[in-house]
Design a protein around this motif. Structure first.
Motif, PDB file in Angstrom:
ATOM      1  N   LYS A  90      58.622  33.254  48.106  1.00  0.00           N
ATOM      2  CA  LYS A  90      58.628  34.624  48.614  1.00  0.00           C
ATOM      3  C   LYS A  90      58.038  34.680  50.018  1.00  0.00           C
ATOM      4  N   LYS A  91      58.289  35.794  50.694  1.00  0.00           N
ATOM      5  CA  LYS A  91      57.760  36.024  52.031  1.00  0.00           C
ATOM      6  C   LYS A  91      56.231  35.961  51.992  1.00  0.00           C
ATOM      7  N   GLY A  92      55.644  35.233  52.945  1.00  0.00           N
ATOM      8  CA  GLY A  92      54.193  35.117  53.018  1.00  0.00           C
ATOM      9  C   GLY A  92      53.626  33.889  52.329  1.00  0.00           C
ATOM     10  N   ASP A  93      54.442  33.172  51.545  1.00  0.00           N
ATOM     11  CA  ASP A  93      53.980  31.958  50.867  1.00  0.00           C
ATOM     12  C   ASP A  93      53.749  30.837  51.879  1.00  0.00           C
ATOM     13  N   SER A  94      52.794  29.973  51.587  1.00  0.00           N
ATOM     14  CA  SER A  94      52.611  28.754  52.376  1.00  0.00           C
ATOM     15  C   SER A  94      53.485  27.681  51.749  1.00  0.00           C
ATOM     16  N   VAL A  95      54.296  27.030  52.567  1.00  0.00           N
ATOM     17  CA  VAL A  95      55.207  26.012  52.053  1.00  0.00           C
ATOM     18  C   VAL A  95      55.135  24.750  52.899  1.00  0.00           C
ATOM     19  N   LYS A  96      55.605  23.650  52.316  1.00  0.00           N
ATOM     20  CA  LYS A  96      55.693  22.370  53.009  1.00  0.00           C
ATOM     21  C   LYS A  96      57.136  21.904  52.934  1.00  0.00           C
ATOM     22  N   VAL A  97      57.664  21.406  54.051  1.00  0.00           N
ATOM     23  CA  VAL A  97      59.036  20.907  54.089  1.00  0.00           C
ATOM     24  C   VAL A  97      59.057  19.526  53.442  1.00  0.00           C
ATOM     25  N   ILE A  98      59.946  19.337  52.454  1.00  0.00           N
ATOM     26  CA  ILE A  98      59.994  18.067  51.725  1.00  0.00           C
ATOM     27  C   ILE A  98      61.222  17.236  52.070  1.00  0.00           C
ATOM     28  N   ALA A  99      62.134  17.791  52.876  1.00  0.00           N
ATOM     29  CA  ALA A  99      63.331  17.042  53.265  1.00  0.00           C
ATOM     30  C   ALA A  99      63.836  17.544  54.609  1.00  0.00           C
ATOM     31  N   GLY A 100      64.467  16.656  55.357  1.00  0.00           N
ATOM     32  CA  GLY A 100      65.057  17.039  56.635  1.00  0.00           C
ATOM     33  C   GLY A 100      64.249  16.541  57.820  1.00  0.00           C
ATOM     34  N   LYS A 101      64.650  16.984  59.007  1.00  0.00           N
ATOM     35  CA  LYS A 101      64.030  16.487  60.237  1.00  0.00           C
ATOM     36  C   LYS A 101      62.580  16.928  60.400  1.00  0.00           C
ATOM     37  N   ASP A 102      62.189  18.011  59.757  1.00  0.00           N
ATOM     38  CA  ASP A 102      60.821  18.511  59.856  1.00  0.00           C
ATOM     39  C   ASP A 102      59.991  18.181  58.619  1.00  0.00           C
ATOM     40  N   LYS A 103      60.357  17.133  57.910  1.00  0.00           N
ATOM     41  CA  LYS A 103      59.665  16.738  56.679  1.00  0.00           C
ATOM     42  C   LYS A 103      58.169  16.561  56.940  1.00  0.00           C
ATOM     43  N   GLY A 104      57.351  17.176  56.075  1.00  0.00           N
ATOM     44  CA  GLY A 104      55.908  17.059  56.196  1.00  0.00           C
ATOM     45  C   GLY A 104      55.239  18.237  56.882  1.00  0.00           C
ATOM     46  N   LYS A 105      56.009  19.052  57.597  1.00  0.00           N
ATOM     47  CA  LYS A 105      55.430  20.203  58.293  1.00  0.00           C
ATOM     48  C   LYS A 105      55.141  21.327  57.300  1.00  0.00           C
ATOM     49  N   GLU A 106      54.088  22.093  57.595  1.00  0.00           N
ATOM     50  CA  GLU A 106      53.721  23.230  56.757  1.00  0.00           C
ATOM     51  C   GLU A 106      53.762  24.506  57.575  1.00  0.00           C
ATOM     52  N   GLY A 107      54.003  25.624  56.890  1.00  0.00           N
ATOM     53  CA  GLY A 107      54.012  26.913  57.564  1.00  0.00           C
ATOM     54  C   GLY A 107      54.170  28.043  56.573  1.00  0.00           C
ATOM     55  N   LYS A 108      54.071  29.265  57.089  1.00  0.00           N
ATOM     56  CA  LYS A 108      54.236  30.452  56.254  1.00  0.00           C
ATOM     57  C   LYS A 108      55.683  30.910  56.296  1.00  0.00           C
ATOM     58  N   VAL A 109      56.163  31.437  55.173  1.00  0.00           N
ATOM     59  CA  VAL A 109      57.532  31.928  55.082  1.00  0.00           C
ATOM     60  C   VAL A 109      57.609  33.294  55.769  1.00  0.00           C
ATOM     61  N   ILE A 110      58.529  33.416  56.725  1.00  0.00           N
ATOM     62  CA  ILE A 110      58.727  34.664  57.455  1.00  0.00           C
ATOM     63  C   ILE A 110      59.703  35.558  56.699  1.00  0.00           C
ATOM     64  N   SER A 111      60.796  34.959  56.195  1.00  0.00           N
ATOM     65  CA  SER A 111      61.774  35.735  55.431  1.00  0.00           C
ATOM     66  C   SER A 111      62.554  34.828  54.489  1.00  0.00           C
ATOM     67  N   VAL A 112      63.140  35.457  53.466  1.00  0.00           N
ATOM     68  CA  VAL A 112      63.950  34.749  52.476  1.00  0.00           C
ATOM     69  C   VAL A 112      65.245  35.526  52.302  1.00  0.00           C
ATOM     70  N   SER A 113      66.392  34.829  52.391  1.00  0.00           N
ATOM     71  CA  SER A 113      67.674  35.488  52.133  1.00  0.00           C
ATOM     72  C   SER A 113      68.746  34.453  51.817  1.00  0.00           C
ATOM     73  N   ASN A 114      69.529  34.742  50.797  1.00  0.00           N
ATOM     74  CA  ASN A 114      70.669  33.910  50.393  1.00  0.00           C
ATOM     75  C   ASN A 114      70.310  32.440  50.196  1.00  0.00           C
ATOM     76  N   GLY A 115      69.188  32.171  49.570  1.00  0.00           N
ATOM     77  CA  GLY A 115      68.799  30.794  49.296  1.00  0.00           C
ATOM     78  C   GLY A 115      68.284  30.038  50.505  1.00  0.00           C
ATOM     79  N   LYS A 116      68.052  30.742  51.597  1.00  0.00           N
ATOM     80  CA  LYS A 116      67.514  30.125  52.813  1.00  0.00           C
ATOM     81  C   LYS A 116      66.171  30.769  53.130  1.00  0.00           C
ATOM     82  N   VAL A 117      65.284  29.983  53.719  1.00  0.00           N
ATOM     83  CA  VAL A 117      63.976  30.503  54.110  1.00  0.00           C
ATOM     84  C   VAL A 117      63.743  30.254  55.593  1.00  0.00           C
TER      85      VAL A 117
END
Length: 105
Positions: free
Chosen positions: A7-34
């Motif tokens: 959900k919006k406001g959650d702290s998340v960590k990227v587990i796959a892709g070019k930014d793997k390992g980076k952490e940040g807060k979720v700004i928005s969520v829509s259609n299965g994308k964050v």
């Protein structure tokens, strides 16, 4: 499509892709994308307009798939589950961190 557990406001960590390992807060969520703060930044070239008289190069975040991020609680990544708890107005469905069993919201 199943509902996303992030959900919006959650702290998340990227587990796959070019930014793997980076952490940040979720700004928005829509259609299965964050949209995560400071992750998957793109360079956009904008033409001069009334809103942006100079134009130029803008750096902004692009959405990434929700399956490529994982919820972070107390510095560790965890999966999210759902459970029901008794409240004043009957039962309420809440998110739960599977690693610790703590109620998220």
């Amino acid at each position: 499509m199943a509902t996303t557990k992030i959900k919006k406001g959650d702290s998340v960590k990227v587990i796959a892709g070019k930014d793997k390992g980076k952490e940040g807060k979720v700004i928005s969520v829509s259609n299965g994308k964050v949209l995560v703060e400071g992750v998957n930044t793109i360079t956009k070239h904008s033409k001069a307009s009334q809103a942006n008289p100079k134009g130029g190069i803008i750096h902004q975040e692009a959405p990434i798939d929700a399956s490529n991020v994982m919820y972070v609680q107390k510095g560790k990544t965890t999966r999210i589950g759902f459970t029901t708890v008794d409240g004043k107005n009957g039962q309420k469905k809440v998110r739960v961190a599977k690693a610790t069993g703590d109620i998220i919201d």
